[in-house]
Design an enzyme around this catalytic site. Structure first.
Site, PDB file in Angstrom:
ATOM      1  N   HIS A 194      -5.480  -0.775   4.502  1.00 51.19           N
ATOM      2  CA  HIS A 194      -4.425   0.148   4.956  1.00 51.19           C
ATOM      3  C   HIS A 194      -5.029   1.237   5.825  1.00 51.19           C
ATOM      4  O   HIS A 194      -5.819   2.057   5.352  1.00 51.19           O
ATOM      5  CB  HIS A 194      -3.700   0.772   3.769  1.00 51.19           C
TER       6      HIS A 194
ATOM      7  N   HIS B 249      -4.055   4.004   9.227  1.00 48.69           N
ATOM      8  CA  HIS B 249      -3.322   4.620  10.331  1.00 48.69           C
ATOM      9  C   HIS B 249      -4.393   5.248  11.228  1.00 48.69           C
ATOM     10  O   HIS B 249      -4.813   6.388  11.004  1.00 48.69           O
ATOM     11  CB  HIS B 249      -2.361   5.699   9.842  1.00 48.69           C
TER      12      HIS B 249
ATOM     13  N   ARG C 124       2.854  16.125   6.296  1.00 46.72           N
ATOM     14  CA  ARG C 124       3.471  15.231   7.277  1.00 46.72           C
ATOM     15  C   ARG C 124       3.838  15.942   8.575  1.00 46.72           C
ATOM     16  O   ARG C 124       3.878  15.317   9.639  1.00 46.72           O
ATOM     17  CB  ARG C 124       4.719  14.582   6.651  1.00 46.72           C
TER      18      ARG C 124
ATOM     19  N   TYR D  31       2.489   2.428  13.668  1.00 46.05           N
ATOM     20  CA  TYR D  31       3.884   2.811  13.868  1.00 46.05           C
ATOM     21  C   TYR D  31       4.146   3.735  15.050  1.00 46.05           C
ATOM     22  O   TYR D  31       5.295   4.144  15.270  1.00 46.05           O
ATOM     23  CB  TYR D  31       4.487   3.391  12.589  1.00 46.05           C
TER      24      TYR D  31
ATOM     25  N   HIS E  70       4.944   0.624   2.561  1.00 48.08           N
ATOM     26  CA  HIS E  70       4.730   1.801   1.708  1.00 48.08           C
ATOM     27  C   HIS E  70       5.817   1.796   0.636  1.00 48.08           C
ATOM     28  O   HIS E  70       6.997   1.650   0.957  1.00 48.08           O
ATOM     29  CB  HIS E  70       4.929   3.095   2.509  1.00 48.08           C
TER      30      HIS E  70
ATOM     31  N   GLU F  39       5.218   5.922  -3.292  1.00 49.29           N
ATOM     32  CA  GLU F  39       4.029   6.766  -3.153  1.00 49.29           C
ATOM     33  C   GLU F  39       4.249   8.142  -3.754  1.00 49.29           C
ATOM     34  O   GLU F  39       3.337   8.717  -4.339  1.00 49.29           O
ATOM     35  CB  GLU F  39       3.657   6.905  -1.669  1.00 49.29           C
TER      36      GLU F  39
ATOM     37  N   HIS G 296       0.267   1.705  -2.056  1.00 54.20           N
ATOM     38  CA  HIS G 296       0.348   2.817  -3.006  1.00 54.20           C
ATOM     39  C   HIS G 296       1.007   2.360  -4.314  1.00 54.20           C
ATOM     40  O   HIS G 296       0.327   2.235  -5.316  1.00 54.20           O
ATOM     41  CB  HIS G 296       1.070   4.034  -2.428  1.00 54.20           C
TER      42      HIS G 296
ATOM     43  N   ASP H 269      -6.407   4.514   4.657  1.00 54.97           N
ATOM     44  CA  ASP H 269      -5.125   5.149   4.952  1.00 54.97           C
ATOM     45  C   ASP H 269      -5.235   6.228   6.027  1.00 54.97           C
ATOM     46  O   ASP H 269      -5.371   5.932   7.207  1.00 54.97           O
ATOM     47  CB  ASP H 269      -4.535   5.694   3.652  1.00 54.97           C
TER      48      ASP H 269
END
Length: 483
Positions: free
Chosen positions: A73, A75, A99, A138, A252, A255, A289, A340
């Protein structure tokens, strides 16, 4: 942005080695002595032979040899955030406050910056013992949320980054349509992520031959239940299965406790419960997760054969909670690890954090050791390699995971001259020292990926140029994302 290759990197990329002899090698069944490993020009193992003598002229490993670890995983662009959210910005910081910076970064990154950041990251991964990465991708569109002239522009940046570094890639374009359960419209910070289902299936069609040429695996990542409405999830899965019945699917799920509460309010069910009732989850799935499940969800999810994608250092960094791995294993569940958000890029450290989280939760030691493998580092490495290969979609029919015939020749040689490995008599103890006593120093000496030597003396041949490009891209991003 393609980066020039040094002569050493060009040589290693075009002249794959064909054999290695190891006094100790970690095979799927455990440690073996005097192992001859042979692979072909395509980078796949053709022979794994314990109990041999070193043939003349064959390279001999200086220390124990492990299978390369899949990172299930990633990003990639979030590596540029490293260290930037470690201060209290609200009364109670959480994933949701973290975020906001991630959205600013995602909104500003250019194709050239993404490729530079990803290349630097993938070089780091190889140096840290990862040989395959599942890229949960994404950021699809330009800064205004509009499609590029070539809709695959940012996916191609990741393919080139993986090729430059030499890491195996499982590319997982992300389907993202809403900001919350019940079809809540996306926020402005999500404008670069949004895709219609038919657009996603068209992108997969465009990428499939390109991935095949590179030897990359292609799958799909419905971002989460909150980001993909039920009808879109069903249509995307049907379309994917029509294209490739064996493609990996990552999502996901569960989580955050806030996500569980929102799913209950929307559907009357917990996230994993809802997914199992509304999708044909099987061994091609990776539940990323899955931190907050009840006893029935643990039992039912494990029974599907899906892999739990655990990201211990990111989950700790974000304050997510602790996955109950003992309960998952009791139900027969499989697992692997990923980095991640890349708060840490170190395969051994992910295993350390996972074991330590279980020790804290249970107030016991050596929780993840097994009857067959009482040395916890050995048991964890074998489990993470097996689960990671399954989630990556890289298991060949009839072959096991790791150092076995038919699999990609991904292997890691530990440095027997490392201070913490010297004086140890068994490979089990050497691997334990690597995982649990490294003090952030890597005991990795050499790494082969797909049969090509990528890391020597702990350093990738492209390390200097990749890191310089990463630093330049990160500085530009920081200038453009300061509030």
């Amino acid at each position: 942005m393609a980066m020039p290759k040094s002569p050493e990197a060009q040589a290693s990329a075009t002249q794959p080695g064909d054999a290695l002899f190891a006094a100790h090698a970690l095979l799927p069944g455990g440690w073996a002595r005097d192992v001859l490993l042979q692979w072909n020009a395509a980078g796949a193992f053709t022979a794994v032979l314990p109990g041999n003598r070193p043939p003349p002229g064959v390279t001999q490993a200086s220390g124990p040899v492990l299978p390369g670890l899949p990172n299930l995983h990633s990003h990639a662009f979030q590596r540029a955030m490293g260290g930037l959210t470690e201060y209290r910005g609200t009364a109670q910081d959480s994933f949701w406050s973290w975020r906001e910076l991630m959205y600013r970064l995602a909104g500003a990154i250019t194709p050239e910056q993404l490729e530079a950041v990803a290349t630097g990251l993938y070089v780091e991964m190889l140096e840290a013992g990862y040989t395959q990465v599942c890229e949960f991708h994404y950021v699809h569109h330009d800064a205004n949320g509009q499609a590029y002239a070539d809709d695959a522009t940012l996916s191609l940046c990741l393919l080139r980054a993986a090729q430059t570094a030499g890491i195996g890639l499982t590319l997982l374009p992300v389907l993202y349509q809403t900001s919350g359960f019940g079809g809540t419209p996306p926020s402005d910070g999500q404008r670069r992520f949004i895709r219609r289902t038919d657009d996603m299936l068209a992108l997969l069609d465009r990428l499939r031959p390109l991935c095949a040429v590179q030897g990359a695996r292609l799958g799909l990542a419905p971002h989460s239940l909150r980001a993909v409405p039920p009808d879109a999830l069903r249509a995307a899965l049907e379309g994917l299965r029509a294209q490739d019945p064996t493609a990996p699917i990552h999502i996901h799920i569960a989580e955050q406790t806030g996500e569980v509460d929102a799913c209950l309010a929307w559907s009357g069910q917990r996230p994993v419960q809802w997914l199992l009732d509304h999708a044909s989850v099987d061994a091609h799935w990776c539940l990323v997760h899955a931190t907050h499940m009840d006893a029935d969800e643990y039992r039912r999810a494990a029974a599907t054969g899906a892999v739990a994608g655990l990201c211990p250092t990111t989950e700790a960094n974000l304050g997510d909670g602790i996955f109950d791995l003992s309960r998952w294993l009791a139900a027969g569940g499989r697992w692997g690890v990923g980095s991640d958000s890349h708060a840490t890029v170190n395969a051994a450290e992910e295993l350390l954090m996972l074991e330590y989280s279980q020790r804290l939760a249970t107030r016991q030691r050596n929780v993840l050791a097994t009857t067959m493998q009482p040395h916890v580092a050995t048991a964890m490495t074998l489990a993470a390699v097996s689960g990671g290969a399954q989630a990556s979609g890289t298991l060949n029919a009839g072959a096991g995971a790791g150092l076995c015939v038919g699999q990609r020749a991904d292997l890691v040689e530990l440095d027997a001259a490392h201070p913490l490995l010297q004086g140890l008599n068994t490979p089990e103890d050497m691997l334990s020292a690597h995982v649990f006593a490294s003090h952030r120093q890597s005991a990795v000496a050499r790494v082969w990926a797909g049969g090509r030597l990528r890391v020597q003396h702990g350093q990738h041949a492209e390390s200097a140029s990749a890191r310089a490009a990463f630093i330049h891209a990160r500085r530009q991003l920081l200038e453009n994302t300061r509030p």
